[in-house]
Scaffold this active site. Structure first.
Site, PDB file in Angstrom:
ATOM      1  N   CYS A 130      -3.009   2.407   0.096  1.00  0.00           N
ATOM      2  CA  CYS A 130      -3.929   3.377   0.712  1.00  0.00           C
ATOM      3  C   CYS A 130      -5.188   3.555  -0.153  1.00  0.00           C
ATOM      4  O   CYS A 130      -5.124   4.134  -1.237  1.00  0.00           O
ATOM      5  CB  CYS A 130      -3.172   4.699   0.880  1.00  0.00           C
ATOM      6  SG  CYS A 130      -4.190   6.116   1.297  1.00  0.00           S
ATOM      7  N   CYS A 168      -6.143   7.120  -0.988  1.00  0.00           N
ATOM      8  CA  CYS A 168      -5.201   7.660  -1.985  1.00  0.00           C
ATOM      9  C   CYS A 168      -5.656   7.274  -3.394  1.00  0.00           C
ATOM     10  O   CYS A 168      -5.595   8.086  -4.324  1.00  0.00           O
ATOM     11  CB  CYS A 168      -3.791   7.121  -1.747  1.00  0.00           C
ATOM     12  SG  CYS A 168      -3.080   7.573  -0.149  1.00  0.00           S
TER      13      CYS A 168
END
Length: 115
Positions: free
Chosen positions: A33, A36
């Protein structure tokens, strides 16, 4: 991960988060991600600033699927704030540091200013 950032798992969720005597901030993330990864330095900085006052850590949603499922985590990054074992705040996406500090300030937790 920085030394002050904890690693939360399905296995230690109850002892580390729900039974914690201090507020807990949990970053739900996954290695693939991009957002993230963008949020990670903010989480690490907060962990240093709030060390001893707030438990701050990350839970890898690829390796631990029970906990995110039970909390209805549908997008990552999602950061949850827990106090006395209850979710008190939910921040979805990449948020500025000030938003996390405001969420903790609502619980009466102020950060330590490094000198």
């Amino acid at each position: 991960m920085a030394g002050s950032v904890k690693e939360f798992t399905d296995g230690n969720w109850k002892s580390e988060v729900l039974d914690s005597t201090i507020p807990v901030v949990v970053d739900f993330w996954a290695p693939w991600c991009g957002p993230c990864r963008n949020l990670a330095p903010t989480i690490e900085k907060l962990a240093g600033e709030f060390e001893g006052k707030v438990k701050i850590g990350k839970l890898n949603t690829d390796e631990n699927q029970d906990t995110p499922g039970s909390l209805r985590i549908s997008a990552i990054p999602t950061v949850l704030v827990f106090h006395h074992g209850k979710e008190v705040d939910r921040l979805v996406g990449v948020n500025p540091e000030a938003k996390f500090k405001a969420a903790l300030a609502k619980l009466g937790v102020e950060h330590t200013v490094a000198s």
